[in-house]
Motif scaffolding. Structure first.
Motif, PDB file in Angstrom:
ATOM      1  N   MET A   1      -8.858  -4.685  -2.610  1.00  0.00           N
ATOM      2  CA  MET A   1      -7.738  -4.568  -3.543  1.00  0.00           C
ATOM      3  C   MET A   1      -7.852  -5.657  -4.613  1.00  0.00           C
ATOM      4  O   MET A   1      -7.801  -6.847  -4.317  1.00  0.00           O
ATOM      5  CB  MET A   1      -6.407  -4.706  -2.793  1.00  0.00           C
ATOM      6  N   ASP A   2      -8.021  -5.253  -5.865  1.00  0.00           N
ATOM      7  CA  ASP A   2      -8.257  -6.217  -6.942  1.00  0.00           C
ATOM      8  C   ASP A   2      -6.959  -6.766  -7.525  1.00  0.00           C
ATOM      9  O   ASP A   2      -6.924  -7.905  -7.993  1.00  0.00           O
ATOM     10  CB  ASP A   2      -9.075  -5.559  -8.055  1.00  0.00           C
TER      11      ASP A   2
ATOM     12  N   PRO B   1      -2.922  -8.028  -7.622  1.00  0.00           N
ATOM     13  CA  PRO B   1      -1.948  -8.673  -6.733  1.00  0.00           C
ATOM     14  C   PRO B   1      -0.725  -7.788  -6.522  1.00  0.00           C
ATOM     15  O   PRO B   1      -0.506  -6.806  -7.240  1.00  0.00           O
ATOM     16  CB  PRO B   1      -1.574  -9.938  -7.516  1.00  0.00           C
TER      17      PRO B   1
ATOM     18  N   ARG C   1       0.350 -17.526   4.157  1.00  0.00           N
ATOM     19  CA  ARG C   1      -0.598 -16.583   3.570  1.00  0.00           C
ATOM     20  C   ARG C   1      -1.928 -16.536   4.324  1.00  0.00           C
ATOM     21  O   ARG C   1      -2.495 -15.455   4.532  1.00  0.00           O
ATOM     22  CB  ARG C   1      -0.830 -16.923   2.090  1.00  0.00           C
TER      23      ARG C   1
ATOM     24  N   PRO D   1      -2.263 -10.621   1.315  1.00  0.00           N
ATOM     25  CA  PRO D   1      -2.943 -10.438   0.035  1.00  0.00           C
ATOM     26  C   PRO D   1      -2.256 -11.270  -1.038  1.00  0.00           C
ATOM     27  O   PRO D   1      -1.095 -11.673  -0.881  1.00  0.00           O
ATOM     28  CB  PRO D   1      -2.775  -8.940  -0.232  1.00  0.00           C
ATOM     29  N   PRO D   2      -2.919 -11.538  -2.147  1.00  0.00           N
ATOM     30  CA  PRO D   2      -2.283 -12.308  -3.230  1.00  0.00           C
ATOM     31  C   PRO D   2      -1.043 -11.611  -3.769  1.00  0.00           C
ATOM     32  O   PRO D   2      -1.024 -10.388  -3.929  1.00  0.00           O
ATOM     33  CB  PRO D   2      -3.381 -12.381  -4.297  1.00  0.00           C
TER      34      PRO D   2
ATOM     35  N   ALA E   1      -3.935 -13.698  -8.895  1.00  0.00           N
ATOM     36  CA  ALA E   1      -4.820 -13.808  -7.722  1.00  0.00           C
ATOM     37  C   ALA E   1      -5.566 -15.130  -7.720  1.00  0.00           C
ATOM     38  O   ALA E   1      -5.729 -15.770  -6.678  1.00  0.00           O
ATOM     39  CB  ALA E   1      -5.797 -12.636  -7.697  1.00  0.00           C
TER      40      ALA E   1
ATOM     41  N   ARG F   1       2.454  -7.594   3.993  1.00  0.00           N
ATOM     42  CA  ARG F   1       1.221  -7.093   4.613  1.00  0.00           C
ATOM     43  C   ARG F   1       1.151  -5.568   4.525  1.00  0.00           C
ATOM     44  O   ARG F   1       0.103  -4.992   4.196  1.00  0.00           O
ATOM     45  CB  ARG F   1       1.133  -7.527   6.066  1.00  0.00           C
TER      46      ARG F   1
ATOM     47  N   GLY G   1       0.303  -4.390   1.051  1.00  0.00           N
ATOM     48  CA  GLY G   1      -1.110  -4.593   0.783  1.00  0.00           C
ATOM     49  C   GLY G   1      -1.982  -3.557   1.468  1.00  0.00           C
ATOM     50  O   GLY G   1      -2.922  -3.026   0.868  1.00  0.00           O
ATOM     51  N   ASP G   2      -1.668  -3.239   2.716  1.00  0.00           N
ATOM     52  CA  ASP G   2      -2.445  -2.240   3.450  1.00  0.00           C
ATOM     53  C   ASP G   2      -2.348  -0.864   2.777  1.00  0.00           C
ATOM     54  O   ASP G   2      -3.354  -0.152   2.640  1.00  0.00           O
ATOM     55  CB  ASP G   2      -1.952  -2.137   4.892  1.00  0.00           C
TER      56      ASP G   2
ATOM     57  N   VAL H   1      -4.414  -0.767  -0.411  1.00  0.00           N
ATOM     58  CA  VAL H   1      -5.852  -0.618  -0.136  1.00  0.00           C
ATOM     59  C   VAL H   1      -6.187   0.841   0.135  1.00  0.00           C
ATOM     60  O   VAL H   1      -7.189   1.374  -0.366  1.00  0.00           O
ATOM     61  CB  VAL H   1      -6.263  -1.512   1.051  1.00  0.00           C
TER      62      VAL H   1
END
Length: 341
Positions: A1-2, A4, A27, A33-34, A67, A324, A327-328, A331
């Protein structure tokens, strides 16, 4: 994942700022993730200092540098007109509500524009937001409107380590629930949930259990006919289209450990039917996820907790879980886009 994640502050007089600060300090331990925050640099600094958290703030000019700044400190994107907002734990005020709304609007816009991979919203006080022009029942409805989605197509799911639930009716009186339930509402929201669980949570064919509305799921019409008249036809339509749906189940037995092992999400008829078991089982790790949006949105499944704000008593577990999970999901969406391109 690029890209944030972006976080909205929530009401700055609640526990949101200290939970954001605590999440940043966790973190590395929690593999987060950022992320960056829309507004509130000064009050986040004050909250961290008051709670003895070692969390420097890095003011950023645009999300593209978040990020890189993330390991140096908590990246915060300033909001014009709100630079001097102070931190007043447990004392909600009009200025704080205005900042909460501005943060939500900016964070939503950044996620919608593709500048952020997902949105994590902080807890708000709806009565305070109403005083500054917020016209929606809650953040879920606001996000649906902002994304151009019909309110009924934004589906609230509560997710914890041991249970996922969806309330089909949410911000309404219990006396109104029976009149609001329709076979079309049940069908549409359940189908949206099934697709989202497949796309964002990696569950290829979700197992979905529908709760009944009445005691004993109506017991053949003895305690109400909504199960036969409304819920069963919706289930039949969903099954005909290939969805793995069972029910209507008596709600008093649906959340026992043995039953929970048989489904991936329980679709419930009203707010407390879904939220009571989730909070009883997973209060400190419960996440509110909005399904059906073009953006990813999560939030901790708790409120502002003004009574304990600034006292160092708030548990950041649900905030960490929300970050979290966002972020998941991001992705998975990114991987799906790459596969389809």
């Amino acid at each position: 994942m690029d890209l944030p994640l972006v976080l909205s502050l929530g009401d700055p007089s609640g526990i949101g700022p200290e939970l954001i600060a605590a999440a940043w300090t966790r973190r590395e331990a929690d593999g987060l993730p950022p992320f960056f925050v829309a507004g509130g640099a000064g009050l986040l600094t004050a909250a961290a200092r008051h709670c003895n958290l070692d969390m420097p703030v890095v003011r950023i000019e645009h999300p593209g540098v978040a990020a890189e700044a993330f390991n140096e400190g908590l990246p915060v994107l300033p909001l014009a007109g709100h630079a001097n907002a102070g931190w007043r734990p447990g004392e909600p005020c009009r200025d704080g509500a205005a900042l909460a709304l501005a943060s939500l609007e900016e964070a939503c816009a950044l996620a919608s524009s593709g500048a952020a991979a997902a949105l994590v919203t902080g807890p708000v006080a709806k009565h305070a937001l109403a005083e500054v022009g917020f016209a929606h029942p809650g953040q879920t409805e606001f996000l649906a409107h902002a994304c151009g989605i019909a309110p009924h197509d934004a589906v609230m799911m509560l997710a914890g380590p041991t249970l996922r639930t969806i309330p089909l009716t949410v911000h309404c009186a219990l006396a109104e629930v029976a009149d609001l339930l329709t076979a079309e509402l049940i069908y549409r929201r359940t189908a949206i949930a099934a697709r989202a669980l497949a796309n964002d949570f990696g569950i290829a064919k979700p197992r979905i259990a529908l709760a009944g509305l009445n005691p004993h799921a109506g017991e053949g019409g003895k305690f109400g006919d909504e199960e036969m008249r409304i819920i069963a036809p919706a289930i039949a339509k969903l099954r005909a289209e290939g969805f793995d749906v069972t029910g209507p189940h008596p709600a008093d037995a649906l959340f026992a450990a043995r039953q929970r092992a048989t489904y991936d999400v329980a679709v419930c008829m009203y707010h407390d039917q879904a939220l009571i078991p989730l909070k009883a089982l997973d209060f400190d790790a419960g996440v509110n996820v909005t399904l059906g949006l073009p953006i990813i949105r999560t939030s901790a499944d708790h409120g502002t907790a003004f009574g304990i704000a600034g006292k160092g008593l708030a548990d950041a577990g649900a905030t960490v879980a929300a970050i979290r999970m966002a972020g998941d999901c991001a992705v998975r969406r990114s991987s799906e886009r790459q596969q389809n391109s």
